[in-house]
Enzyme design. Structure first.
Site, PDB file in Angstrom:
ATOM      1  N   HIS A  61      -7.983  85.798  -7.171  1.00  0.00           N
ATOM      2  CA  HIS A  61      -8.198  86.434  -6.002  1.00  0.00           C
ATOM      3  C   HIS A  61      -9.185  85.976  -4.934  1.00  0.00           C
ATOM      4  CE1 HIS A  61      -5.960  89.634  -7.609  1.00  0.00           C
ATOM      5  NE2 HIS A  61      -6.815  89.988  -8.460  1.00  0.00           N
ATOM      6  N   CYS A  90       7.735  71.556  -3.920  1.00  0.00           N
ATOM      7  CA  CYS A  90       6.619  72.669  -3.865  1.00  0.00           C
ATOM      8  C   CYS A  90       5.444  72.548  -4.680  1.00  0.00           C
ATOM      9  CB  CYS A  90       7.406  73.759  -3.718  1.00  0.00           C
ATOM     10  SG  CYS A  90       8.421  74.387  -5.254  1.00  0.00           S
ATOM     11  N   ASP A 101       4.960  71.614 -13.587  1.00  0.00           N
ATOM     12  CA  ASP A 101       5.824  71.807 -14.668  1.00  0.00           C
ATOM     13  C   ASP A 101       6.697  70.492 -14.943  1.00  0.00           C
ATOM     14  OD1 ASP A 101       4.860  74.183 -15.912  1.00  0.00           O
ATOM     15  OD2 ASP A 101       6.429  75.228 -14.810  1.00  0.00           O
ATOM     16  N   GLU A 142      12.287  71.541 -12.659  1.00  0.00           N
ATOM     17  CA  GLU A 142      10.888  71.257 -13.002  1.00  0.00           C
ATOM     18  C   GLU A 142      11.173  70.828 -14.774  1.00  0.00           C
ATOM     19  OE1 GLU A 142       8.717  74.913 -12.129  1.00  0.00           O
ATOM     20  OE2 GLU A 142      10.658  76.100 -12.186  1.00  0.00           O
TER      21      GLU A 142
END
Length: 599
Positions: free
Chosen positions: A211, A524, A477, A453
């Site tokens: 957060h 990405c 990944d 991935e």
């Protein structure tokens, strides 16, 4: 030896000599900051452990009930306060904490321990929290592993209320302070950020998906998280220089080091100024190769920073946050509203939404939690969705309904073969037919892409390209699976090498397959936003790179100064080398020669 300013117990400031200390953490929010340390001591309260007499059990349960009600009211008040200044997304985090207070897994287990083990409520809360936190250890997704801290925040609030201690105490932070803490709750992070006094954040715990990181990026506040024992090693008033891109901290730096940091800060500010000036300019090489630079987001409040830095769209919108810490999955209507909000805010720019990437051991409403022996390769992402069709269909219906409000692209994660892609597309078409028959307005044809991935997807990219409308390479990944390592495991994390020859060959194969099928190919993963790899990705021929807002200016500047033909020659030369270390050393040396001023 440098001098530092420190505050004594009376609050007066004294000057004292202190040695320079160098610390390393995780660069969670880019930018450079120099300021004096403000130590926020939110250490966990000491938990009393008492055995109860039989007559004390019912009063103890009532004491627990009162503490829960008080905690709920506090979170409700905070939610109201933060939603006005920080937007609804931070309020959603606090709402998730409220839901935890009402979760039978939490409440019933605490009451059971009070009644059966006859222990006091504080002790029972800590025991249950410890048990719940262990459930998160088995989750492959980093974002959800970070949610362990949410259990701790909620438990700590309840325990403090049981003990009658002050909760949510107002903090007056000095101007230009670097806030140093063991960890920060979502409420602390949001309230400190909105004060306008904070120059940077440093925490012992946390990472890029915590957060604090999300709040810091949304507010463009540099942050270094996961810095070990930083809160113990830094004293109040110490001068702290931090680099939120590289995850570097210097405590009481020498004059030379401080001058270097100020120079880095000056260059970063210049880069930010150029970003504002060049935000509408294309990321195009000198010989005309155009790459679209877009953003990765977790929460909608990250959108203003993305747009101000020149993002041309969203390349990865992670949808998992809506499923966070809930007894039940979000409804179709709730999901529809969230997707619509982002699509409308982007005003026609492309928004690539990834369908749910959850592990099977952390799903709303799932009562049984079995520890998978290897969760990273277990029931997760598209595999979980295809095993839980109704959960998947609810999301697909919400996405289809939202598609009328903007330029949506849909992306399935962790596709390993053609059968998964066909099954996922079949579910989407079934939902489209169902909504169409019901007369629900739907958008035009939505481009359907896949995350490449897995090594299997990379090897059959030519076949997948026949049935996917676009590729987006998830390097995090792909590299992890290609190298057979868990990148969260410190013993083997050194093997995580984006420039390993096998990775470069896989990327070249993926791009070639997309080119042959005439579909766009994006990236990405973290590699996309690392400026060191910008020339490599230009040479490979990616159409789109997706990254955080702060990474866009540097990557764009490098691309606009570069010639793709020269970059291709550079990559060919690099791929003649054998080891990952040789390739990385060669690429870094060439990047330093060409773009040393880009930082």
């Amino acid at each position: 030896m440098p001098r530092t300013v420190a505050a004594d117990e009376e609050g007066t400031v004294s000057s004292q000599a202190s040695p320079t200390l160098s610390l390393k953490g995780i660069g969670a929010s880019p930018g450079v900051a120099v300021g004096h340390a403000y130590i926020l001591d939110r250490k966990r309260v000491r938990t009393p452990k008492l055995r109860l007499a039989e007559a004390e059990v019912d009063p103890e349960r009532m004491r627990m009930k009162t503490a829960l009600e008080l905690s709920d009211q506090q979170l409700s008040d905070l939610k109201e306060q933060i939603s006005h200044s920080e937007g609804p997304e931070h309020a959603l985090i606090l709402e998730a904490h409220r839901l935890m207070l009402h979760d039978p897994m939490f409440i019933d287990e605490v009451n059971r321990l009070i009644v059966e083990d006859r222990i006091n409520a504080e002790w029972a809360v800590r025991r249950v929290a410890r048990k719940l936190k262990h459930l998160f250890d088995n989750i492959p997704d980093e974002y959800f592993r970070e949610r362990r801290s949410d259990v701790e925040y909620v438990a700590d609030r309840v325990v403090r209320n049981l003990l009658g201690q002050v909760v949510d105490e107002e903090v007056a932070v000095p101007e230009n302070a670097v806030v140093v803490a063991h960890d920060l709750s979502p409420a602390d992070a949001a309230l400190l950020a909105r004060s306008g006094q904070v120059a940077g954040f440093v925490t012992d715990l946390g990472g890029q998906t915590s957060h604090t990181a999300i709040v810091a990026r949304a507010r463009s506040i540099p942050a270094v998280l996961g810095a070990g024992r930083a809160s113990e090693q830094i004293s109040p008033g110490d001068l702290v220089a931090l680099d939120g891109q590289r995850g570097i901290l210097l405590v009481n730096p020498s004059e030379a080091q401080l001058a270097q940091f100020h120079e880095t800060m000056r260059r970063y500010q210049e880069s930010e100024a150029r970003a504002l000036e060049a935000k509408d300019l294309p990321a195009q090489s000198t010989d005309g190769f155009r790459i679209r630079l877009v953003g990765n987001i977790e929460f909608p409040e990250e959108l203003p920073a993305l747009l101000s830095h020149g993002a041309e769209g969203i390349g990865l919108y992670r949808t998992e946050f809506m499923f966070l810490d809930r007894k039940e999955a979000p409804s179709e209507e709730e999901q529809y509203r969230a997707y619509r909000q982002v699509l409308e805010a982007m005003e026609g720019r492309p928004v690539t939404i990834r369908t749910l990437d959850l592990g099977g051991d952390k799903v709303p409403g799932k009562g049984k939690h079995e520890k998978e022996p290897n969760p990273a390769m277990g029931l997760r992402a598209i595999r979980y969705c295809l095993a839980n069709r109704e959960l998947f269909r609810v999301q697909l219906r919400a996405l289809l309904r939202a598609s009328v409000h903007g330029h949506m692209r849909l992306m399935f994660p962790l596709i390993s073969g053609m059968s998964e892609l066909r099954e996922a597309r079949s579910e989407l078409e079934a939902c489209r037919t169902e909504l169409g028959r019901a007369g629900v307005p739907l958008g035009k044809r939505i481009p359907i892409g896949i995350m490449v991935e897995t090594p299997s997807a990379a090897l059959i990219a030519d076949r997948l390209a026949q049935e996917a409308d676009f590729f987006s390479v998830g390097t995090n990944d792909l590299i992890q699976y290609s190298m057979a390592i868990d990148r969260q495991n410190r013993d083997v994390a050194y093997l995580y090498k984006p420039l390993h020859l096998s990775v470069l060959r896989s990327l070249r194969n993926i791009v070639a397959a997309a080119r042959d099928a005439r579909i766009p190919v994006a990236m990405c993963g973290e590699m996309a936003g690392d400026s060191v790899y910008a020339l490599v990705l230009l040479a490979l021929g990616f159409d789109e790179l997706s990254m955080t807002a702060g990474q866009i200016p540097t990557v764009k500047s490098i691309l606009r100064q570069s010639n793709r033909a020269e970059a291709q020659k550079l990559l060919d030369e690099a791929m003649e080398l054998t080891t990952a270390e040789e390739i990385e050393r060669f690429i870094r040396m060439e990047m330093d020669k060409r773009f040393a001023s880009e930082g």
